[in-house]
Design a protein around this motif. Structure first.
Motif, PDB file in Angstrom:
ATOM      1  N   ALA A 213       0.864  -1.282  -0.045  1.00 49.02           N
ATOM      2  CA  ALA A 213       0.103  -0.090   0.142  1.00 49.02           C
ATOM      3  C   ALA A 213       0.686   1.157   0.176  1.00 49.02           C
ATOM      4  CB  ALA A 213      -0.994   0.058   1.463  1.00 49.02           C
ATOM      5  N   ARG A 216       1.264   1.266  -4.226  1.00 49.01           N
ATOM      6  CA  ARG A 216       0.294   1.338  -5.045  1.00 49.01           C
ATOM      7  C   ARG A 216      -0.996   1.085  -4.628  1.00 49.01           C
ATOM      8  NH1 ARG A 216      -1.000  -4.576  -7.168  1.00 49.01           N
ATOM      9  NH2 ARG A 216      -3.010  -3.740  -6.735  1.00 49.01           N
ATOM     10  N   THR A 217      -2.235   1.217  -5.035  1.00 45.85           N
ATOM     11  CA  THR A 217      -3.406   1.182  -4.596  1.00 45.85           C
ATOM     12  C   THR A 217      -3.526  -0.446  -3.725  1.00 45.85           C
ATOM     13  OG1 THR A 217      -5.961   1.004  -4.804  1.00 45.85           O
ATOM     14  CG2 THR A 217      -4.461   0.456  -6.903  1.00 45.85           C
ATOM     15  N   ASN A 247       0.823  -2.820 -11.832  1.00 43.15           N
ATOM     16  CA  ASN A 247      -0.199  -3.507 -10.662  1.00 43.15           C
ATOM     17  C   ASN A 247      -0.889  -4.844 -11.225  1.00 43.15           C
ATOM     18  OD1 ASN A 247      -0.087  -1.250  -9.447  1.00 43.15           O
ATOM     19  ND2 ASN A 247      -1.825   0.025  -9.955  1.00 43.15           N
ATOM     20  N   ASN A 284      -6.523   7.388  -0.850  1.00 41.65           N
ATOM     21  CA  ASN A 284      -7.487   6.544  -1.451  1.00 41.65           C
ATOM     22  C   ASN A 284      -6.822   4.937  -1.504  1.00 41.65           C
ATOM     23  OD1 ASN A 284     -10.012   7.728  -1.534  1.00 41.65           O
ATOM     24  ND2 ASN A 284      -9.395   8.866  -3.684  1.00 41.65           N
ATOM     25  N   PHE A 285      -5.463   5.117  -1.756  1.00 43.79           N
ATOM     26  CA  PHE A 285      -4.655   3.851  -1.949  1.00 43.79           C
ATOM     27  C   PHE A 285      -4.884   2.863  -0.693  1.00 43.79           C
ATOM     28  CE2 PHE A 285      -0.723   4.508  -4.597  1.00 43.79           C
ATOM     29  CZ  PHE A 285      -1.641   4.982  -5.744  1.00 43.79           C
ATOM     30  N   ASN A 290     -10.759  -1.529  -0.041  1.00 41.13           N
ATOM     31  CA  ASN A 290     -10.490  -1.660  -1.450  1.00 41.13           C
ATOM     32  C   ASN A 290     -10.121  -3.505  -1.625  1.00 41.13           C
ATOM     33  OD1 ASN A 290     -10.273   0.712  -2.382  1.00 41.13           O
ATOM     34  ND2 ASN A 290      -8.079   1.152  -1.813  1.00 41.13           N
TER      35      ASN A 290
END
Ligand SMILES: [Zn+2]
Length: 432
Positions: A213, A216-217, A247, A284-285, A290
């Motif tokens: 995290a 990247r998301t 990703n 938001n990542f 998520n």
């Protein structure tokens, strides 16, 4: 007034589920320096966000500079601004517990430095953690695939098998060949290399861990071999990949890691929520929500979602309530935002099963800092449960059972501590 709960929590041996604890060599090589002991931890980020120039922050932690007074004076104003944050409070705890400093001032720091030894005692790394800190064992992420017996405390210092670079799609092909003995030429040989890492180190690891995290998301998508294969070829040829391409490889490798973790009976820890450091967090990542597609895809996995996903902690409670395969780890969170954690524990208790909560990990590399963070956690666990008792929602006897579970029992069970220790023992027999 001391209560039975308070007494119990102060005595219990905590299973510490997350550290980046120094190995014995680093401990022995460290030069005793009062400012590093107190401030070389998460608080450095608070100094900078309070406005301290980075150069002053670096000078503060530079133990090769013997001028304690000058190093502290330039940060004193910023220290006043951050002394009440969770990180700041932990600094005061280190100063008081280990160095007898009641108030952090230039004078008290200089005095404390004068009474430090030339070198730390070799045995103190374990003694500080086990005896003074009251830890049952600690789980360390040293960012590597390799997990071997730590002879400085084989049943105490346990290690995560790091899957972070795979999840980020940025694993190093040369190191992979060194560790696995496999030259990656295509997706099939990548699969074999991953299998090899797990067969070598899986049995000796306490968990699999990833903190991708930070790069990247946390959004995960299922990826087909047809999608991933040409991207891997591009990587092997040394070409730069776009974020989406990384990703894509990352998602595929992440899924294989989860499958191996299931096969090796290892929980899969994932960093969720707040970042260490400063000036780089894409909010938001990091949210635990998520992860829903991954959680739904692998019902047999044991996902340990770390750091209460702060500031998305309510979302995490919902996941722990809804998904059977989600465990929640409060590691590091007590020092990020102490009040949020006290509140979190109470909310969690009345929403999700209490057998899936782990109350502590310090997430640091210095033993004394880990102990200070654990004192914070012990105090706040008592505070939260005491509020529950005062509210008439639980009895003191029940509060003690809860503390026993969240500080020790839940971890021993989820991580199969005894099984892991047996594996490490039989490894020793093999070597001998
Ligand atoms: Zn960490």
């Amino acid at each position: 007034m001391s209560t039975q709960l308070q007494e119990f929590v102060s005595q219990i041996k905590i299973c510490d589920t997350h550290e980046h604890m120094w190995k014995q060599e680093s401990w022995e090589a460290d030069k005793p320096d009062i400012l590093s002991e107190i401030f070389d931890n998460y608080v450095l980020a608070d100094f900078v966000t309070a406005g301290l120039p980075e150069s002053d922050k670096e000078r503060l932690r530079n133990s090769s500079n013997p001028d304690i007074s000058a190093r502290f004076q330039s940060v004193e104003t910023a220290w006043k601004a951050i002394q009440f944050t969770g990180y700041g409070q932990a600094c005061s705890l280190i100063a008081k517990k280990f160095f007898g400093i009641e108030e952090i001032t230039c004078h008290s720091l200089v005095q404390a430095q004068d009474s430090l030894p030339i070198q730390w005692e070799a045995k103190d790394r374990l003694a500080i953690l086990r005896d003074e800190g009251g830890f049952h064992h600690i789980q360390t992420d040293d960012s590597s695939w390799e997990c071997i017996r730590d002879e400085s405390g084989p049943d105490f210092f346990l290690y995560d098998l790091s899957w972070a670079t795979f999840c980020s799609g940025t694993f190093d092909l040369v190191s992979l060949r060194e560790y696995s003995g496999i030259e990656v030429r295509n997706l099939n040989s990548l699969k074999i290399a991953m299998e090899k890492l797990f067969s070598l180190y899986g049995p000796l690891a306490i968990a699999v861990k990833s903190q991708h995290a930070y790069n990247r998301t946390l959004v995960w998508k299922e990826r087909s071999e047809e999608e991933v294969s040409p991207l891997l070829q591009k990587r092997i040829k040394g070409k730069e990949l776009t974020t989406e391409e990384k990703n894509c490889i990352g998602d595929w490798c992440w899924a294989r890691g989860v499958e191996h973790a299931i096969e090796h009976n290892l929980p899969f820890k994932i960093h969720t929520g707040y970042y260490a450091g400063y000036n780089r967090m894409p909010i938001n990542f990091i949210r635990a929500g998520n992860l829903c597609p991954l959680l739904a895809k692998y019902p047999k996995a044991r996902f340990v979602l770390m750091h209460i996903s702060y500031p998305y902690q309510e979302e995490l409670i919902a996941l722990a309530k809804h998904y059977r395969n989600v465990w929640v780890d409060m590691c590091w969170a007590w020092s990020i935002n102490p009040h949020a954690c006290t509140d979190f524990l109470r909310r969690y208790l009345h929403a999700a099963p209490i057998n899936k909560l782990f109350a502590f990990g310090g997430d640091t590399y210095r033993p004394r800092a880990a102990v200070a963070y654990s004192i914070q956690a012990r105090n706040r666990v008592v505070q939260a449960l005491k509020k529950e008792i005062d509210n008439g929602e639980i009895t003191e006897k029940q509060s003690i059972e809860i503390a026993q579970n969240i500080l020790q029992n839940n971890q021993l069970e989820c991580f199969d501590y005894n099984g892991r220790i047996q594996a490490l023992e039989s490894e020793k027999c093999k070597i001998e």
